[in-house]
Scaffold this motif. Structure first.
Motif, PDB file in Angstrom:
ATOM      1  N   PHE A  14       2.346   6.818   1.406  1.00 38.73           N
ATOM      2  CA  PHE A  14       0.749   6.541   1.671  1.00 38.73           C
ATOM      3  C   PHE A  14       0.288   7.826   2.214  1.00 38.73           C
ATOM      4  O   PHE A  14      -0.575   8.281   1.835  1.00 38.73           O
ATOM      5  N   ALA A 111     -13.553   1.550  -2.577  1.00 39.14           N
ATOM      6  CA  ALA A 111     -12.628   2.521  -3.481  1.00 39.14           C
ATOM      7  C   ALA A 111     -13.386   3.399  -3.970  1.00 39.14           C
ATOM      8  O   ALA A 111     -14.585   3.407  -4.078  1.00 39.14           O
ATOM      9  N   ASP A 114     -12.139   6.681  -8.535  1.00 35.79           N
ATOM     10  CA  ASP A 114     -10.848   6.355  -9.265  1.00 35.79           C
ATOM     11  C   ASP A 114     -10.517   4.820  -9.345  1.00 35.79           C
ATOM     12  O   ASP A 114      -9.549   4.539  -9.877  1.00 35.79           O
ATOM     13  N   ARG A 117      -6.937   0.836  -5.515  1.00 28.28           N
ATOM     14  CA  ARG A 117      -5.788   1.623  -4.915  1.00 28.28           C
ATOM     15  C   ARG A 117      -4.777   0.779  -4.442  1.00 28.28           C
ATOM     16  O   ARG A 117      -4.928   0.227  -3.323  1.00 28.28           O
ATOM     17  N   TRP A 120      -3.089   0.136  -0.821  1.00 27.31           N
ATOM     18  CA  TRP A 120      -3.990   0.749   0.263  1.00 27.31           C
ATOM     19  C   TRP A 120      -4.197  -0.357   1.374  1.00 27.31           C
ATOM     20  O   TRP A 120      -4.036   0.033   2.450  1.00 27.31           O
TER      21      TRP A 120
END
Length: 197
Positions: A14, A111, A114, A117, A120
């Protein structure tokens, strides 16, 4: 680690998560951007100006019982963390506070372009749990998301929190602080659950 960083943790796969003391004035723009979004309606700051948000966190900075932090991932702001002593908060009217309890409010940044996640929220919640349960040597975390905030409730339960009662947090209307009545879902995470020996 800088004096303003209270926790740093490398999370495999991460990145590095840091928890740093919120600077009410310097961080107001990024925090205002997050709390102004429709998705943050449950945070209760929609419609406030950036200056008003800064004032709220400047006031919080004067308290010994409530604290605000910025979560960073690899140096980028990714969330707002507030901790509080439950016995000094309205939540104490809704459940029997135990020695070693600490309250947490958490708002994650939206987010990016993109989209979603995966992992996340779990990684950030894990770092927060590590900070408050191990770093601050607490026995149990309590959260009180709005009952309508199903995503937050589900996120906490996936992280190992155990649902408590649904309660009504009373309105607070005193100088410097106004909080409307809140229908909340209590949930608890014990240190031995999060970090089994």
């Amino acid at each position: 680690m800088s004096d303003t960083y209270v926790h740093e943790q490398k999370v495999d796969g991460f990145g590095t998560v840091r928890v740093r003391t919120l600077d009410a004035k310097a961080d107001a723009e990024v925090v205002h951007g997050w709390v102004s979004e429709e998705r943050a309606a449950f945070w209760g700051m929609n419609g406030l100006t950036q200056d008003h948000v800064a004032d709220i966190y400047a006031h919080m900075d004067t308290l010994d019982t409530h604290h605000a932090y910025l979560l960073e991932k690899d140096g980028e702001p990714v969330g707002l963390l507030q901790t509080y002593e439950p016995e000094a908060d309205r939540v104490s009217e809704c459940y029997p506070v135990e020695p070693g309890d600490i309250g947490v409010h958490l708002l994650l940044a939206p987010a990016g372009t993109d989209g979603g996640r995966p992992g996340w929220s779990s990684a950030l919640l894990g770092a927060v749990a590590s900070y408050v349960l191990l770093g601050l040597d607490r026995k149990r975390v309590v959260v009180d998301p709005d009952v309508r905030n199903e995503k937050a409730i589900a996120r906490f339960l996936r992280q190992g929190f155990v649902a408590g009662e649904r309660v009504v947090l009373p309105e607070i209307d005193i100088p410097d602080v106004h909080l409307p009545e809140k229908h909340a879902q209590l949930a608890f995470l014990a240190r031995e659950v999060a970090f089994p020996a």
